[in-house]
Motif scaffolding. Structure first.
Motif, PDB file in Angstrom:
ATOM      1  N   ALA A  62       0.915  -1.203   0.029  1.00 33.40           N
ATOM      2  CA  ALA A  62      -0.050   0.101  -0.048  1.00 33.40           C
ATOM      3  C   ALA A  62       0.743   1.326   0.047  1.00 33.40           C
ATOM      4  CB  ALA A  62      -0.993   0.021   1.217  1.00 33.40           C
ATOM      5  N   GLU A  63       1.985   1.359   0.837  1.00 31.45           N
ATOM      6  CA  GLU A  63       2.790   2.548   0.893  1.00 31.45           C
ATOM      7  C   GLU A  63       3.679   2.715  -0.262  1.00 31.45           C
ATOM      8  OE1 GLU A  63       2.329   0.412   3.177  1.00 31.45           O
ATOM      9  OE2 GLU A  63       2.361   1.187   5.070  1.00 31.45           O
ATOM     10  N   LEU A  65       2.045   1.680  -3.384  1.00 32.93           N
ATOM     11  CA  LEU A  65       1.160   2.280  -4.454  1.00 32.93           C
ATOM     12  C   LEU A  65       0.893   3.895  -4.112  1.00 32.93           C
ATOM     13  CD1 LEU A  65      -1.450  -0.499  -4.486  1.00 32.93           C
ATOM     14  CD2 LEU A  65       0.160   0.137  -6.037  1.00 32.93           C
ATOM     15  N   VAL A  66       1.098   4.233  -2.992  1.00 30.91           N
ATOM     16  CA  VAL A  66       1.022   5.722  -2.517  1.00 30.91           C
ATOM     17  C   VAL A  66       2.003   6.501  -3.385  1.00 30.91           C
ATOM     18  CG1 VAL A  66       1.086   7.364  -0.847  1.00 30.91           C
ATOM     19  CG2 VAL A  66      -0.533   5.336  -0.495  1.00 30.91           C
ATOM     20  N   GLU A  67       3.200   6.038  -2.869  1.00 39.58           N
ATOM     21  CA  GLU A  67       4.252   6.604  -3.527  1.00 39.58           C
ATOM     22  C   GLU A  67       4.128   6.721  -5.341  1.00 39.58           C
ATOM     23  OE1 GLU A  67       6.401   8.404  -1.922  1.00 39.58           O
ATOM     24  OE2 GLU A  67       5.593   7.562  -0.046  1.00 39.58           O
TER      25      GLU A  67
END
Lengths: 492, 49
Positions: A62-63, A65-67
């Motif tokens: 998830a992290e 994907l955020v970046e």
């Protein structure tokens, strides 16, 4: 220098530092460096993309994907973040599994806060199985194992965590704590602390934890030699008891087979030999018959020749009767045909009487002058022509001639013939006297037992014959002879 | 020596897929440029656009 450039340089510097750390799997250090790079320049797309990749590598999808999403917002074209996001979107199944693992991890934190470590361990095991690169799950699971005293499992979890992040401070600290706890446990057990030395080896394979006893090097080296020696002995025993008998049995079977073949060959050869022997015997018999037939044919031929010669001699009136008689005596009447026998009989009737006369006179003259050989020869011819010539006198003198010249056997034979043919005659008496004299002479000489036994055989015959005739003179003679014979027997 | 409770506190919940959108919006994207700008604004120094 323009401060913007300085900021750019710093941002790139920390990006490079983060890249180096990421390359050696120092994800914690890489995250710090890349964050610092982004602090200098938030639009450093490379740094942000790399940061997302680092997050993805340690399981924080998830992290990441955020970046990547933020990176795409800063640069929509020529941005590798687009490709990363496309790959993630295309693998919905894997993303769902990762999401489930994250949810379980978050649930475990709640379990741990509630004191339900057992449930937390179960959920975390499922989480790491679903998401094998989830670093925080491995760390939390290691902490729980350390808290429960399951140091082997903790070591395994920390080993997996170190693969994902080599310099993670938490992982290193837990590993140090594990070593410390393990050493204290060994001291409490009374054994010297030997890092790395343990009686059992525990390792994790998937969700399973395998515990095996640590192999002893001493036992391995000494036992290996012993095992090798034992193996050699067993191999030798197998060869001796299993392979050697089989080999010998096969050899014996081969030999038996050869012996059987040779026996069959010998049998067949013996059969051939016997067949050939039978054939040879048949040939010999045939040859004997052939030879006999040949002899018979030769005899017949000779007989015919002699007969023809005699016939010619007789017709020519140039030969004396005794000469022709000699030739006729060589003729085998039985081998002649009917006409040959008739001619033979005719010639015999014409020649033999005259020949007998001539030969008998000559023989008597020879006998009187003690020429017993000549007389015996002539008388033999006479007897052959006419056995009863002169009432047996020829036969008698033949016996006497044989006796005079020392041929006792022939003399006895002829004298017995006289007695046999002319028993009531004076010739027979004379013959008997001569036979007695012959017997006496035979008993008197050495090795005369055989002759005596022969004479004994003859005497009973003579006594039997005399008794068979039944005349008084003969009976008296027989009694006399019977009386004499026992005396002779006694003497013998 | 590890303190289990203290160590446990260090573990924070991980971001789930459903929370990505919110996380993007809440991401602090200020960098050094923004910081320098703020400093210069406070000091009253005119800044180049």
């Amino acid at each position: 220098m323009d401060y913007t450039k300085k900021i750019m340089y710093h941002s790139n510097y920390w990006y490079n530092d983060g890249l180096k750390r990421a390359q050696i799997r120092d994800t914690s250090g890489a995250i710090v460096s890349l964050r610092r790079s982004l602090q200098y320049n938030r639009e450093n797309v490379a740094a942000r993309n790399l940061l997302g990749l680092v997050y993805y590598g340690r399981g924080e999808v998830a992290e990441a994907l955020v970046e990547w999403i933020i990176s795409r917002n800063f640069r929509q074209r020529d941005n590798i973040a687009n490709e990363y996001l496309r790959n993630i979107q295309n693998s919905n199944r894997e993303l769902g599994a990762v999401n489930q693992a994250i949810k379980r991890y978050n649930q475990c934190l709640a379990y741990c806060a509630q004191g339900a470590e057992d449930m937390a361990v179960i959920q975390l095991k499922r989480a790491v199985s679903m998401h094998p690169t989830f670093l925080k799950a491995y760390q939390l699971l290691a902490l729980l194992y350390l808290h429960a005293g399951q140091y082997a499992q903790a070591r395994q979890m920390l080993k997996e965590a170190r693969k994902l992040d080599t310099t993670n401070e938490m992982t290193l600290r837990y590993t140090q704590e594990l070593k410390r706890l393990h050493g204290r446990k060994a001291r409490q057990a009374g054994r010297p602390e030997e890092p790395g030395k343990n009686e059992v080896v525990e390792y994790k394979r998937g969700n399973d934890t395998l515990i095996q006893p640590r192999p002893s090097t001493v036992r391995r080296s000494g036992g290996g030699f012993l095992n090798m020696l034992l193996g050699m002995l067993m191999g030798a025993a197998v060869v001796w008891f299993l392979i050697a008998p089989a080999v010998q049995e096969s050899k014996a079977a081969q030999m038996n087979k050869e012996i059987l073949e040779y026996s069959e060959r010998i049998g067949s050869m013996e059969a051939q030999i016997s067949a050939q022997t039978r054939m040879l015997d048949s040939y010999r018999a045939t040859s004997a018959d052939t030879e006999a037939a040949a002899q018979n044919a030769a005899s017949t031929l000779d007989s015919y020749e002699n007969l023809m010669n005699v016939s010619d001699q007789y017709d020519s009136r140039g030969y004396s009767e005794d000469v022709m008689a000699d030739a006729l005596l060589n003729v085998n009447r039985d081998s002649l045909g009917e006409r040959g026998q008739a001619l033979y009989d005719e010639l015999v009737g014409n020649i033999f009487p005259y020949a007998c006369r001539i030969l008998y006179n000559a023989a008597m003259e020879s006998y009187n002058v003690a020429n017993y050989d000549l007389s015996a020869d002539n008388l033999d011819k006479v007897v052959r022509m006419d056995e009863g010539y002169e009432g047996g006198n020829a036969l008698l003198h033949l016996g006497l001639s044989c006796r005079r010249r020392g041929d006792g056997e022939a003399a006895a034979r002829h004298l017995n013939r006289v007695v046999e043919l002319f028993p009531d005659t004076e010739y027979a008496n004379t013959a008997r006297e001569e036979l007695e004299a012959i017997a006496t002479e035979a008993s008197a000489s050495p090795g005369s037992e055989g002759e005596n036994s022969e004479q004994e055989g003859e005497n009973p015959e003579q006594s039997g014959e005399n008794q068979g005739e039944g005349e008084s003179e003969q009976n008296e003679e027989a009694s006399g002879e019977g009386g004499e014979d026992p005396e002779q027997n006694g003497e013998n | 020596m590890l303190n289990y409770e203290e160590e446990l506190k260090k573990f924070k919940p991980s971001l789930e897929v459903e929370d990505i959108e919110d996380a993007v919006y809440q991401e602090d994207l200020s960098d050094m440029s923004d910081l320098l700008k703020q400093v210069m604004d406070r000091s009253g120094v005119p800044t180049r656009s």
